[in-house]
Design a protein around this motif. Structure first.
Motif: not given
Length: 279
Positions: A122-147
């Motif tokens: 079962r899926l939780g509520i909307p906005f259940d979790h906050l994650a990050l989409r990150v782009e870098t200067e070297d053009g790699t990614g985009p990354w999913l960063a999550d702490v």
């Protein structure tokens, strides 16, 4: 398996969230000192991997504010101040603060909302979790960063890769889901990620639910946990659990003094009283 790869040429790039611009150089220095990291020379993929790894080793995932009656303020300055003041938080706080740090260091950051898979898929509520989409200067990614997820990868995941990605914490995979979303899998499905850019105020309803609802796991239990170089250390109520090389050791703490010392010694958190689950 696949290695982390650059963005697909020609892929559309969303406008990054600019934040509120309140994170000062002094706050950045204090944040980097807390996680034991140097200020990166360049906002590249290697720097992002180092920052996420060090963050997960230093800053605990914890819900103590829920049971200490403390406010949870989803504003960049308050979130960064909480981390530099020696505390952690749950996903909204940890990824909100980490996103502010990354943005101040020159990374392009977007906030993403996700719904966590629970019992029976079962899926939780909307906005259940906050994650990050990150782009870098070297053009790699985009990354999913999550702490800020309980069983997250130690290193950022390549957001555009759909094959398996190896991480010190296991094998992860991002899989297409309905309505343009992505499911994150680590064996089973972890959460469903919405790729549309969000802002911190949009997460206030989710944060309010998780700090007040009897259906929220955060109101029913106490947790303070962080990764270590060899595994994990967790204080759940009065039970101290350490995992080293896959072996789990549990110690029941008998006195308030022992509990407070465990918060201090294992997590750097100094409390004047022991938090208890609030009815």
């Amino acid at each position: 398996m696949t290695s982390l790869t650059p963005t697909t040429p020609g892929a559309s790039v969303p406008e990054p969230d600019r934040g509120d611009g309140t994170v000062t150089d002094a706050a950045v220095d204090a944040y980097l000192a807390r996680i034991g990291a140097d200020r990166p020379v360049r906002a590249d993929g290697e720097a992002l991997r180092e920052l996420q790894h060090r963050h997960l080793l230093a800053v605990p995932f914890e819900n103590l504010s829920v049971h200490l009656g403390e406010d949870i303020v989803l504003e960049e300055r308050a979130l960064v101040d909480k981390v530099t003041g020696g505390r952690g938080g749950f996903c909204y706080e940890l990824n909100g603060a980490f996103g502010a740090l990354l943005r101040a260091l020159g990374f392009r950051v977007n906030l993403l909302q996700a719904r966590v898979f629970g019992d029976g898929g079962r899926l939780g509520i909307p906005f259940d979790h906050l994650a990050l989409r990150v782009e870098t200067e070297d053009g790699t990614g985009p990354w999913l960063a999550d702490v800020g997820f309980g069983d997250s990868a130690l290193l950022p995941l390549a957001l555009d890769v759909r094959t398996e990605q190896e991480d010190p914490r296991g094998v992860f995979r991002l899989r297409e889901a309905p309505q343009g979303d992505l499911d994150l899998l680590r064996g089973s499905r972890q959460f469903r990620l919405d790729l549309r850019t969000r802002t911190l105020p949009e997460f206030r309803g989710g944060a309010w639910y998780h700090r007040t609802s009897p259906d929220s796991p955060f109101t029913r239990s106490l947790v303070c946990s962080r990764y270590t170089e060899t595994g994990r250390v967790t204080l759940s109520g009065r039970a101290l659990v350490t995992t080293v090389g896959g072996e789990r050791h549990r110690t029941e703490l008998a006195t308030d003094e022992e509990v407070l010392a465990a918060y201090r010694d294992h997590f750097g958190i100094r409390l004047s009283r022991v938090p208890e689950v609030r009815a």
